[in-house]
Write an enzyme that holds these catalytic residues in place. Structure first.
Site, short mmCIF file in Angstrom:
data_model
loop_
_atom_site.label_atom_id
_atom_site.label_comp_id
_atom_site.label_asym_id
_atom_site.label_seq_id
_atom_site.Cartn_x
_atom_site.Cartn_y
_atom_site.Cartn_z
N GLY A 90 0.82 -1.20 0.00
CA GLY A 90 0.00 0.00 0.00
C GLY A 90 0.86 1.26 0.00
O GLY A 90 1.95 1.30 -0.57
N SER A 91 0.38 2.28 0.71
CA SER A 91 1.00 3.61 0.61
C SER A 91 2.40 3.70 1.20
O SER A 91 3.12 4.66 0.91
CB SER A 91 0.09 4.65 1.28
OG SER A 91 -1.13 4.75 0.58
N THR A 92 2.82 2.76 2.03
CA THR A 92 4.20 2.81 2.53
C THR A 92 5.19 2.67 1.38
O THR A 92 6.32 3.16 1.47
CB THR A 92 4.46 1.70 3.57
OG1 THR A 92 4.05 0.45 3.03
CG2 THR A 92 3.68 1.97 4.86
N LYS A 110 4.99 4.17 -1.34
CA LYS A 110 5.11 5.46 -2.01
C LYS A 110 6.44 6.15 -1.69
O LYS A 110 6.87 7.05 -2.41
CB LYS A 110 3.93 6.35 -1.63
CG LYS A 110 2.60 5.86 -2.20
CD LYS A 110 1.41 6.66 -1.67
CE LYS A 110 0.10 6.12 -2.23
NZ LYS A 110 -1.09 6.78 -1.65
#
Length: 701
Positions: free
Chosen positions: A296-298, A300
């Site tokens: 997920g967003s980690t 990014k």
């Protein structure tokens, strides 16, 4: 007269024939004997000698003592204790049935099976290995012919479940079967010895014979990079968050970014290696290194590092988020309904904007993006010295499409292991230097000589130091002003990134099944500690910023003072970050109307989860720091978990480390006040009753 001359000649010929046949038979027999002798001498001599020795000599094995496993500061994590094992010498047993019956009653064995074993023709056999002291005493008292006891070693883990997935466990022969016990088995195991005793043909020990003792060589000692105090802090918070969120599983890893040393690694659920056979083998699995998941967003952080390094994006670049973006006919939505509107690249990272990152990923392109993904170690083993490590899952570079790049940019369509992700982010924290993660610090022999020392294992430089420092500044703003506010710790500069990923199942993403995570490091400008928190399938709240970030903060509040990291102001002076957070008031035991009013007054929303008259529990817990207008879940029937009370110990006169260790053992946190070597006083006072997790303020001289 002619007939009389023929008869003697015929008789002589017959005799000669008989003698020839006799000699021929004798020759064949002698040849057979010579062949048999040659066969026994050259082909069966070793077997005959071995059997002769078996009849005359009894070789009783003496197990080597397995090396001790210590933490980085020399505290014991795994030791070997002496225990007794029962053996049999069948040739000396007079009555196998009676012997088997007596032994079976004490050792809880099947008498018939044991009797059959005792009747076998062999020099030595084990009856039962590694029995307790009372059982050994009972066997000795029987004084059975042909039955003896010898000392062996049994592995013991003094902290039970603590660091179970790191340490692993051993088998009946003291062989490593999992964890460090397996990967460093050659160092730990040592070399067994033996006791050699000679017996006569009737099985009696020969008094004047030479009895030989071959001493065992004990194994080497292992010093891990793990710190048991930090490990216990991590496991305490894991227990708490699993109870709070009713999650299926959870993982926390802490690493020193500059060296790659793992300071703590823990998973829930876990097991007790002292009794590993009583647990399902599924619980033995070290998910921190062997499970791949969509980050997920980690992830990014990696997208940002690649884009900034390739200069396809600048800090002041503007992006517009209408709420979704279309790529190859598929709509990718932002987590915020209606989108974030116009924002800079820094704000895209702060707000974890999916639309912004999709555009950044497409700017990068597959060639450059894959180069950085591989440079940061994804799709291959990290090389950590733990068994069962997975490579993760990466789409074949030749088959990747724009939609894959778009989803990978936001942490989907790629599966990573927790250790891979933390190692990659630690490279950002370490100004772009990528190190191999390490779990073993030293190997020493019994005399203390270093057999294998620790060295930082630098793999590569994945980004320029100047770019890494820029990215660290952005990640600090994520905690100060963005989605990571709940990871904020007053007095410390924290950088990090939240993550919320929907889990993948058969045919697509599973509804209501999420992985919440937070990854970060501190202090932001000169990181000493990097940490990853993963919560698998929480019930209720599932955003990483809501449930994983507070766990990160709770661990860091104890770890940073323990490591003597001095508090410092944030890059922006801390004023904005303090204003951006609201301390959650306690509404437990209040009537529903009063609780809602109290939360509204504090600038918070509320949601009632159950039907009842008074508040029994709340999430986030009282004292948590949350963004303004956050929703607090209120439970009116039963607490999410019951917190037990503990007695506050006396910390006066102790050093900071001693006080931290003492409080951590009871599940309490420390808040140091002042400077000095010894604690002067404390609040609450010694002997006070407080709930587990409470903070004790220690005042130093």
């Amino acid at each position: 007269m002619g007939e009389n001359c023929v008869a003697p000649t015929s008789s002589h010929v017959t005799v000669r024939k008989r003698v020839a046949i006799l000699f021929l038979c004798a020759t064949v027999i002698m040849a057979g004997l010579v062949c048999r002798l040659a066969y026994l001498q050259f082909y069966k001599s070793a077997w005959l000698a071995e059997n002769a020795v078996d009849q005359r000599v009894r070789d009783i094995p003496v197990e080597a003592k397995r090396g001790i496993i210590f933490d980085r500061n020399g505290r014991e994590l795994a030791v070997s204790i002496s225990t007794e094992s029962v053996y049999a010498i069948p040739a000396e047993i007079r009555d196998p049935e009676e012997t088997a019956a007596k032994l079976a009653a004490i050792l809880a064995l099947d008498a018939n099976n044991l009797a059959a074993k005792l009747k076998k023709r062999q020099a030595f056999m084990w009856v039962k290995r590694k029995i307790d002291a009372n059982t050994a005493k009972a066997v000795k008292m029987l004084n059975l012919p042909g039955i003896g006891l010898t000392q062996e070693s049994q592995r013991y883990y003094p902290h039970d479940n603590v660091a179970a997935h790191i340490l692993g466990f051993t088998g009946i022969d003291s062989q490593g079967l999992d964890g460090v016990e397996l990967t460093f088995d050659n160092y730990l195991r040592g070399r067994p010895g033996s006791i050699v005793v000679e017996y006569d043909a009737r099985g009696r020990e020969i008094p004047q014979a030479t009895h030989r003792f071959v001493p065992p060589t004990d194994g080497h000692n292992i010093y891990l990079t793990i710190d048991i105090v930090i490990q216990q802090i991590v496991e305490r918070e894991l227990e708490r968050v699993v109870k709070d969120t009713q999650a299926k599983a959870a993982t926390i890893i802490i690493m020193k970014p500059d060296t790659g040393e793992i300071l703590a690694l823990a998973n829930r659920p876990d097991y007790n290696p002292n009794r590993f056979a009583e647990y399902s083998p599924k619980l033995w699995r070290n998910v921190a290194v062997s499970n791949a998941y969509e980050p997920g967003s980690t992830f990014k952080i990696i997208t940002s590092a690649a884009a900034m390094s390739e200069k396809v994006v600048r800090l002041e670049d503007r992006f517009f988020d209408p709420g979704s973006v279309e790529v190859q006919g598929r709509h990718i939505r932002c987590w915020k309904h209606g989108g974030h509107g116009s924002q800079s690249f820094t704000q895209v990272v702060e707000n974890s904007c999916n639309v912004g990152f999709v555009n950044i990923g497409l700017r990068l392109g597959s060639e450059a993006f894959y180069d950085y993904i591989e440079e940061f170690g994804f799709g291959r083993l990290t090389g950590i010295d733990l068994p069962g490590e997975a490579k993760g899952i990466l789409i074949d570079k030749t088959k990747v499409k724009p939609i894959n790049i778009a989803t990978m940019a936001i942490g989907q369509s790629i599966a990573v292991t927790p250790i891979q992700l933390l190692t990659a982010v630690s490279a950002v924290a370490n100004d772009g230097q990528f190190n191999r993660p390490q779990i073993v610090r030293e190997v020493r022999d019994k005399s203390g000589q270093i057999i294998r020392g620790f060295q930082v294992d630098v793999i590569s430089r994945v980004m320029e130091a100047s770019v890494a420092r820029e990215l660290k500044g952005i990640l600090e703003k994520v905690v100060e002003e963005g989605t990571g506010r709940n990871a904020y710790i007053e007095g410390f500069r924290i950088a990090g990134k939240t993550g919320t990923a929907q889990k993948v199942g058969g045919g697509g993403y599973l509804p209501d099944k999420y992985v919440a995570s937070f990854i970060g490091f501190a202090p932001a400008d000169h990181p000493q500690v990097a940490m990853l928190v993963i919560i698998d399938e929480p019930v209720g709240l599932y955003y990483g910023g809501q449930i994983a970030a507070p766990v990160f903060a709770a661990v860091m509040k104890d770890v940073l003072p323990y490591l003597k990291v001095a508090p410092q102001a944030s890059a922006s002076g801390g004023a904005e970050s303090k204003e951006a957070h609201i301390v959650v008031p306690s509404v437990i035991n209040l009537p529903i109307a009063d609780a809602i009013q109290a939360l509204q007054k504090a600038g918070l929303a509320s949601r009632i989860e159950e039907a009842g008259e008074r508040i029994a529990d709340q999430i986030p817990k009282p004292g948590s720091r949350v963004p303004k207008n956050s929703t607090i879940l209120l439970y009116t029937q039963t607490p999410r978990y019951i917190e037990g009370e503990v007695t506050v110990p006396d910390c006066t006169g102790k050093s900071l480390i001693e006080a931290t260790n003492l409080l951590a053992e009871l599940g309490l946190s420390i808040k140091p006040n002042g400077y000095g070597t010894k604690a002067l006083r404390q609040d609450p006072a010694p002997g006070s009753k407080v709930v587990v997790g409470s903070v004790v303020t220690i005042y130093f001289e």
